[in-house]
Every structure is written in structure tokens, then in C-alpha cells.
Design an enzyme around this catalytic site. Structure first.
Site: not given
Ligand code: SF4
Length: 344
Positions: A41, A124, A142
């Protein structure tokens, strides 16, 4: 109300079914750990997923657990991050690893509030890790998810994730069977099917639930981002040579390309002459212009001018030969500087 509930169920079921069949073969899905997910991520913020997929195995080989990264030198992760850009993410990842060791006993935390305490982790990323790595029923939005949701509801107002999309995401993750499959699936669905331009509507399993498709507004929803005026700045890079060695210095810990290495470079908001560059770098030998190029970043355009100069040893810099340069964390703009120098 019953219609809305039914629509949510149909959407989540379709996405989970689609993703179970079509999920791409990314390495963090084969070797699926919370730490691996956290690393992926961080790497995927602002970087194309194909490039992340190439580099992730190398980062994980060097730092398979947070402890290894926490105990390493910051330069090690910067070296592995070369070419991915946004080097602040690498520095944040190292600080996150240190905090995982200090505050969470070496394990990636599993709830959103704890995850948000980690440097570089916003709403997020916290939602993504909690839901995808731990199966928590947490929303996650996102740009890809935002686009799909706006089109499904023909919501025309915002170009970027908004309160509205977070609310819809929350409703959907409550309705789905598996938060892990649904959240990751919706994100990937936006990336490969419901793309910004030319979405694959004719093959889309959500077609029956898509208001934008029914109204033929896919091209207008969500509205485009307002075009960004990039600021132009000027960097003057001087390749100082002594024999087969070149001078390098480390950039400041804050700001653009923080802590990365470079040949001596003057950053300026205005154009400078060769003489002014020479004075600022306190050089006595003349500068020879080798070339120039533009390096475009998200918020600015950097005009590089490359000079070379032969000097006696200068103790302000680190002097390295070609082999040693390979081990140095250099931003891609500085690799271009060296390419200009080699080509002339
Ligand atoms: S029908 Fe088209 S616009 Fe609607 S969700 Fe599917 S791909 Fe996206």
C-alpha cells in the site's frame, strides 16, 4: 429503502464474484501477510501497480518483517525505492516499522484507529489494511473506487473521494460477504473495467445497476479534475570530476527528494548563469555546459541544466567511482543527470 438495500447486495455480490474469478496475480496476494500488504500500500501510493509488483519482492526479501526495516539504515530503503518517486513514502514506511516495533509488539495493528497512528497512514490506507489484511468491515475509497461508485449512482458532483463516496463505501462493506474480497475487488474493478476513459460497459457485470450507463453519462462522471498549474523551478547540477571519481552530496532531510543523493546541485526558483552557479558552489574551475532536460513532477516542472567541471579533491563531497554509484540512492532525475554527462 428496500430497493437501495437490494442494489447494494447485488453490487457487492457481483464484485466479489468478478474478483474471485479475475483477480490479478500480484506477489502480495501469493505471499499474503499484513506487513506485506502494508508495504504494498505504501509503494502503490502514486506509483503504477505494475512497477510496484516488480519492486515489491525485492523490498520484502530485504525487509520480510517490520523489525528488519526498523533496525536498518534509512539509506537501505531509499536505495530500494529508487525510480518509484515520492521518497517521503519510504521514509514514512521506515518510521511506521519503528512504531510497529515500539508500540505494537512487532505486529501490524488490525484496527483503523491504531493504523492511523502510523506515519504515512491516512484514512484510505488504514481502511485498506484493516479490511484486506484483517477482514474488518471498514470502508476504503481511492480514486478507482470513487469513480465506480459515482458512476453506479450517477453522482456528478466531486472529482475526488468525498464524504458521499465514503458513506456509500461504508454501506456496501456492511452488505458484502467478505470485506477483504469486496474492497480489493472494487478497487481492481475500477482499475481494469470501469476505467477513467472508455470503461468496458458492454462486458460489465454491474451494467444493470449502473445509473451512469442507463443515462449514458459515463464520460462525464465523475467530473474531471481541474487542470493543475505546475510551478517551474531550476536545478543546476554540476558533475565534479577528479580522475575516475565523481562528487556526490546528500540532499536535506526535508523537501523534494529528501535524503537522496545527488551530484552537487543548486535549486533555484529563478534562472541562473553558469557564473552564478559556480559562485554558489564556490568552484574555481570553469563550468562546461553538458546539456539540459525537464523533469515533470505532480506539482512542478524541474528544468535541469547539467555542467561538468574538473577539480582537485574537495572535502565537502563524497567521491565515488562508477561501481559505488550503483549502491547510492539517487532519484531518477539525478540518474538522468549522469546519463547527460555520459552521453557528451
Ligand atoms: S456499466 Fe460501465 S460505467 Fe457502469 S460500472 Fe460498469 S464499466 Fe463502469
Amino acid at each position: 429503502m428496500a430497493v437501495a438495500v437490494e442494489k447494494n447486495k447485488q453490487i457487492t455480490k457481483s464484485i466479489e464474484k468478478w474478483f474471485s474469478r479475475e483477480a490479478q496475480d500480484f506477489p502480495w496476494r501469493c505471499d499474503d501477510t499484513p506487513w506485506g500488504r502494508l508495504v504494498s500500500e505504501f509503494m502503490a501510493q502514486q506509483t503504477q501497480i505494475a512497477r510496484v509488483a516488480e519492486r515489491w519482492p525485492f523490498v520484502m526479501e530485504r525487509f520480510p518483517i517490520p523489525e528488519r526495516l526498523a533496525k536498518s539504515d534509512e539509506q537501505d530503503i531509499l536505495l530500494l525505492w529508487q525510480g518509484l518517486g515520492y521518497y517521503r513514502r519510504a521514509k514514512h514506511l521506515k518510521k511506521a516499522a519503528e512504531m510497529i516495533m515500539l508500540e505494537f509488539g512487532g505486529d501490524v495493528p488490525n484496527d483503523v484507529d491504531a493504523l492511523k497512528q502510523l506515519p504515512g497512514v491516512g484514512k484510505y490506507t488504514a481502511g485498506a489494511i484493516a479490511s484486506i489484511a484483517f477482514g474488518a468491515r471498514e470502508p476504503m475509497v481511492d480514486a478507482n473506487v470513487h469513480r465506480v461508485l459515482c458512476r453506479l449512482w450517477n453522482h456528478k458532483n466531486e472529482w475526488a473521494p468525498s464524504k458521499w463516496t465514503w458513506k456509500i463505501s461504508e454501506q456496501l462493506v456492511k452488505a458484502c460477504n467478505s470485506p477483504k474480497v469486496f474492497n480489493e475487488g472494487l478497487m481492481e474493478f475500477g482499475a481494469v473495467i470501469c476505467t477513467p476513459k472508455s470503461p468496458a460497459c458492454s462486458d460489465c457485470p454491474l451494467q444493470m445497476n449502473c445509473s451512469a450507463y442507463a443515462k449514458k453519462t459515463q464520460d462525464k462522471v465523475p467530473p474531471p479534475k481541474k487542470s493543475l498549474q505546475r510551478k517551474r523551478v531550476f536545478h543546476y547540477a554540476v558533475v565534479l570530476q577528479k580522475g575516475n571519481k565523481i562528487a556526490f552530496e546528500r540532499r536535506a532531510d526535508q523537501g523534494l527528494w529528501a535524503s537522496m543523493w545527488q551530484v552537487p546541485t543548486i535549486d533555484s526558483i529563478e534562472e541562473l548563469s553558469a557564473k552564478e552557479v559556480s559562485v554558489k558552489l564556490q568552484l574555481k574551475s570553469p563550468l562546461i555546459k553538458m546539456g539540459n532536460f525537464e523533469h515533470v513532477l505532480s506539482h512542478r516542472i524541474v528544468s535541469f541544466t547539467v555542467f561538468s567541471c574538473k577539480v582537485e579533491r574537495d572535502s565537502r563531497f563524497s567521491w565515488l567511482n562508477q561501481e559505488a554509484v550503483k549502491e547510492l540512492p539517487l532519484a531518477s532525475a539525478q540518474r538522468k543527470v549522469l546519463a547527460v554527462h555520459c552521453a557528451t
